[in-house]
Design an enzyme around this catalytic site. Structure first.
Site, PDB file in Angstrom:
ATOM      1  N   LYS A 221       0.838  -1.175   0.049  1.00  0.00           N
ATOM      2  CA  LYS A 221       0.080   0.006  -0.102  1.00  0.00           C
ATOM      3  C   LYS A 221       1.088   1.233   0.052  1.00  0.00           C
ATOM      4  O   LYS A 221       0.574   2.335  -0.525  1.00  0.00           O
ATOM      5  CB  LYS A 221      -1.059  -0.222   1.286  1.00  0.00           C
ATOM      6  CG  LYS A 221      -1.875  -1.205   1.252  1.00  0.00           C
ATOM      7  CD  LYS A 221      -2.755  -1.370   2.260  1.00  0.00           C
ATOM      8  CE  LYS A 221      -3.618  -2.484   2.378  1.00  0.00           C
ATOM      9  NZ  LYS A 221      -4.208  -2.928   3.722  1.00  0.00           N
TER      10      LYS A 221
ATOM     11  N   GLY B  70     -13.279  -4.359   5.204  1.00  0.00           N
ATOM     12  CA  GLY B  70     -14.704  -4.776   5.204  1.00  0.00           C
ATOM     13  C   GLY B  70     -15.339  -4.457   4.138  1.00  0.00           C
ATOM     14  O   GLY B  70     -14.856  -3.502   3.130  1.00  0.00           O
TER      15      GLY B  70
HETATM   16  P1  NAP Z   1     -13.267 -12.628  -1.469  1.00  0.00           P
HETATM   17  O1  NAP Z   1     -14.174 -12.404  -0.389  1.00  0.00           O
HETATM   18  O2  NAP Z   1     -12.339 -13.645  -1.396  1.00  0.00           O
HETATM   19  O3  NAP Z   1     -13.888 -12.592  -2.954  1.00  0.00           O
HETATM   20  C1  NAP Z   1     -13.254 -12.850  -4.128  1.00  0.00           C
HETATM   21  C2  NAP Z   1     -14.222 -13.265  -5.047  1.00  0.00           C
HETATM   22  O4  NAP Z   1     -13.569 -13.441  -6.513  1.00  0.00           O
HETATM   23  C3  NAP Z   1     -15.112 -14.316  -4.898  1.00  0.00           C
HETATM   24  O5  NAP Z   1     -16.388 -14.166  -5.613  1.00  0.00           O
HETATM   25  C4  NAP Z   1     -14.663 -15.327  -5.931  1.00  0.00           C
HETATM   26  O6  NAP Z   1     -15.154 -16.276  -6.117  1.00  0.00           O
HETATM   27  C5  NAP Z   1     -13.978 -14.680  -7.020  1.00  0.00           C
HETATM   28  N1  NAP Z   1     -12.774 -15.163  -7.578  1.00  0.00           N
HETATM   29  C6  NAP Z   1     -11.600 -15.577  -7.131  1.00  0.00           C
HETATM   30  N2  NAP Z   1     -10.643 -16.085  -7.752  1.00  0.00           N
HETATM   31  C7  NAP Z   1     -11.433 -16.359  -8.919  1.00  0.00           C
HETATM   32  C8  NAP Z   1     -11.138 -16.802 -10.402  1.00  0.00           C
HETATM   33  N3  NAP Z   1     -10.176 -17.438 -10.725  1.00  0.00           N
HETATM   34  N4  NAP Z   1     -12.236 -16.705 -11.390  1.00  0.00           N
HETATM   35  C9  NAP Z   1     -13.295 -15.874 -10.963  1.00  0.00           C
HETATM   36  N5  NAP Z   1     -13.762 -15.489 -10.064  1.00  0.00           N
HETATM   37  C10 NAP Z   1     -12.662 -15.649  -8.787  1.00  0.00           C
HETATM   38  O7  NAP Z   1     -12.151 -11.416  -1.611  1.00  0.00           O
HETATM   39  P2  NAP Z   1     -12.486  -9.801  -1.100  1.00  0.00           P
HETATM   40  O8  NAP Z   1     -12.233  -9.643   0.352  1.00  0.00           O
HETATM   41  O9  NAP Z   1     -14.044  -9.448  -1.655  1.00  0.00           O
HETATM   42  O10 NAP Z   1     -11.540  -8.794  -1.836  1.00  0.00           O
HETATM   43  C11 NAP Z   1     -11.526  -8.784  -3.190  1.00  0.00           C
HETATM   44  C12 NAP Z   1     -10.450  -7.520  -3.456  1.00  0.00           C
HETATM   45  O11 NAP Z   1     -10.565  -6.531  -2.915  1.00  0.00           O
HETATM   46  C13 NAP Z   1      -8.945  -8.134  -3.289  1.00  0.00           C
HETATM   47  O12 NAP Z   1      -7.952  -7.557  -4.190  1.00  0.00           O
HETATM   48  C14 NAP Z   1      -8.500  -7.475  -2.011  1.00  0.00           C
HETATM   49  O13 NAP Z   1      -7.206  -7.555  -1.906  1.00  0.00           O
HETATM   50  C15 NAP Z   1      -9.235  -6.237  -2.222  1.00  0.00           C
HETATM   51  N6  NAP Z   1      -9.539  -5.559  -0.811  1.00  0.00           N
HETATM   52  C16 NAP Z   1     -10.618  -6.210  -0.002  1.00  0.00           C
HETATM   53  C17 NAP Z   1     -10.626  -5.936   1.322  1.00  0.00           C
HETATM   54  C18 NAP Z   1     -11.789  -6.513   2.366  1.00  0.00           C
HETATM   55  O14 NAP Z   1     -11.940  -5.734   3.334  1.00  0.00           O
HETATM   56  N7  NAP Z   1     -12.267  -7.470   1.993  1.00  0.00           N
HETATM   57  C19 NAP Z   1     -10.289  -4.528   1.504  1.00  0.00           C
HETATM   58  C20 NAP Z   1      -9.589  -3.790   0.809  1.00  0.00           C
HETATM   59  C21 NAP Z   1      -9.174  -4.463  -0.474  1.00  0.00           C
HETATM   60  P3  NAP Z   1     -16.358 -17.373  -5.463  1.00  0.00           P
HETATM   61  O15 NAP Z   1     -16.965 -16.423  -4.237  1.00  0.00           O
HETATM   62  O16 NAP Z   1     -17.213 -18.078  -6.328  1.00  0.00           O
HETATM   63  O17 NAP Z   1     -15.278 -18.169  -4.531  1.00  0.00           O
END
Ligand code: NAP
Length: 438
Positions: free
Chosen positions: A205, A302
């Site tokens: 970051k 979140g």
């Molecule tokens: P997550 O809950 O693990 O969700 C990932 C999503 O992507 C899921 O719907 C998954 O599908 C899908 N996915 C993963 N691999 C895939 C593939 N090969 N082909 C198609 N779909 C795929 O992750 P998240 O927490 O939402 O994070 C998403 C992004 O936001 C990341 O880059 C993370 O670093 C960033 N981020 C997250 C947060 C946070 O608080 N969570 C904060 C800042 C930034 P399925 O649901 O079917 O498994």
């Protein structure tokens, strides 16, 4: 009547599902003057119930095919991961002249420059507000809010897991291991916490923020990184007594030898804004030249917090706003280079276990003086017969805490090497850098 902006969304997890909820609200269309519709989606598992209404959207199995689908205007990548399919899909969208929004700091820290060039070449936006500090609009603040300012220093608490652990350690006098276990139980830390607690997440970051603030090529490999796993309750107690708190900071600062980028546990004065930030909350302090520091504080992670930044990025595209991804022409970004930490200047906290024998204090004082290190304070603790502090006893090593005035990392390391060679301390000294208010 302006046609609705058509969004293709890859990733329906924590952030993706929240984006679906937020886009459906009234605010975005009212503020951007245009309806925004999610028209196509993808994730790994098509059959999974995500608790959101996806009727009216097309499911496209392949994220790369979704990214270049003629029916979308904007591609939103929320799958995560520094490689494919996220990288290939973003590349495909940009080549197809579709603007992209992503929250993927890992991908940006590694391939941000190449993707920014691709976006520029194709005349489209690459927005990533959610990649750093969740809901805090720090990228917009640096890139647009301070368009005319030079920066002296940017520093922040960019990892909620580390701040949660340090807060619990300080407030409840617990060990690192105990707090980590709790963080894992509560879902604040991963089963393998290395990436967070050893500072690598903060470094990714910081690399993005430093690039925008100082016009350098994003390069997380050039950052000096130290995590929080070696911090002991004794350090937090001593910091408290001396008027400081310990935070894991990402710091980018302009120095005579270039842009110093570093991540490490840092003692910050208790009266600083950043010291007030507790728990999983994030914060970034912006030291723009000529004005007093500004600190932005808020949730760094979140679903809804992160989706808020993603949706704001989509809103900019709906308005037709396009800013260079790193705030200036990508080919004008300079190489930051690895910060020579030996040249780092600042105050230091040093905790030693001094061997209890005549001459120890004098030897330590001599070694520090040889390196021109002056001390702001010295605290020596004696362990009493009941295990309490301050009652003098003759046996065992004695914890000694030193706070130095500004010196260099090189001088401190040399002095400590000499003290170790003199065999007047037991074990490794603890060393924490101090970041003062400007
Ligand atoms: P997550 O809950 O693990 O969700 C990932 C999503 O992507 C899921 O719907 C998954 O599908 C899908 N996915 C993963 N691999 C895939 C593939 N090969 N082909 C198609 N779909 C795929 O992750 P998240 O927490 O939402 O994070 C998403 C992004 O936001 C990341 O880059 C993370 O670093 C960033 N981020 C997250 C947060 C946070 O608080 N969570 C904060 C800042 C930034 P399925 O649901 O079917 O498994």
């Amino acid at each position: 009547m302006v046609a609705p902006l058509k969004v293709g969304l890859a990733g329906l997890g924590t952030v993706g599902a929240s984006v679906v909820r937020l886009i459906g609200g009234e605010q975005l269309a009212a503020r951007s003057g245009r309806k925004v519709e999610i028209v196509a989606v993808t994730a790994r598992n098509k059959g999974k119930d995500r608790g959101v209404d996806l009727s009216g959207t097309r499911w496209i199995d392949d994220p790369v095919a979704l990214a270049s689908d003629p029916g979308i205007d904007v591609f939103v990548e929320l799958m995560g991961g520094e490689g494919d399919p996220a990288k290939a899909a973003i590349g495909a969208a940009l080549k197809a002249k579709k603007s992209v929004v992503t929250a993927n700091k890992a991908l940006l820290a590694k391939h941000g420059l190449a993707l920014a060039e691709l976006a520029e070449r194709n005349g489209v936006a690459l927005n990533f507000e959610a990649a750093v500090a969740g809901a805090i609009p720090i990228i917009k603040t640096l890139r647009e809010g301070f368009a005319g300012n030079s920066f002296a220093r940017i520093y922040g608490i960019l990892n909620g897991t580390c701040n949660y652990i340090l807060t619990r350690m300080e407030q409840e006098k617990l060990s690192f291991a105990e707090c980590l276990k709790d963080a894992q139980r509560l879902g604040y830390a991963e089963a393998d916490p290395t990436f967070d607690v050893e500072g690598y997440d903060t470094a990714q970051k910081l690399a993005i923020l430093a690039s925008i603030a100082f016009g350098t090529r994003v390069d997380s490999d050039s950052i000096y990184v130290e995590g929080i796993s070696s911090i002991a309750p004794a350090d937090l107690a001593a910091a408290d007594e001396l008027g400081y708190r310990i935070k894991l900071l990402g710091v980018a600062v302009k120095t005579e030898s270039g842009i110093e980028q570093r991540v490490h546990p840092t003692m910050v004065p208790k009266d600083s804004a950043i010291a007030q930030v507790m728990g999983v909350t994030n914060a970034v302090t912006v030291d723009a030249e000529g004005i007093a520091p500004i600190t932005l504080v808020g949730p760094g992670a979140g679903g809804l917090a992160t989706a808020s930044a993603v949706v704001a990025d989509i809103g900019d595209i709906a308005r037709g706003l396009r800013v260079a991804p790193f705030g200036r022409a990508t080919d004008s970004l300079t190489v930051a280079g690895k910060a020579p930490m030996q040249l780092h200047e600042g105050g230091y906290y040093i905790r030693l276990l001094a061997v209890d024998k005549p001459g120890t204090a004098a030897t330590i004082a001599t070694r520090l003086a040889e390196q021109d290190i002056s001390l702001e304070s010295i605290v020596q603790r004696h362990i009493g017969p009941q295990g309490g502090s301050d009652a003098k006893t003759a046996a065992g090593p004695v914890p000694v805490i030193l706070i130095t005035y500004a010196t260099t990392e090189d001088a401190v390391r040399r002095a400590l090497d000499a003290v170790k060679a003199d065999r007047v301390i037991s074990g490794e000294p603890q060393l924490i850098r101090i970041e003062k208010n400007r």
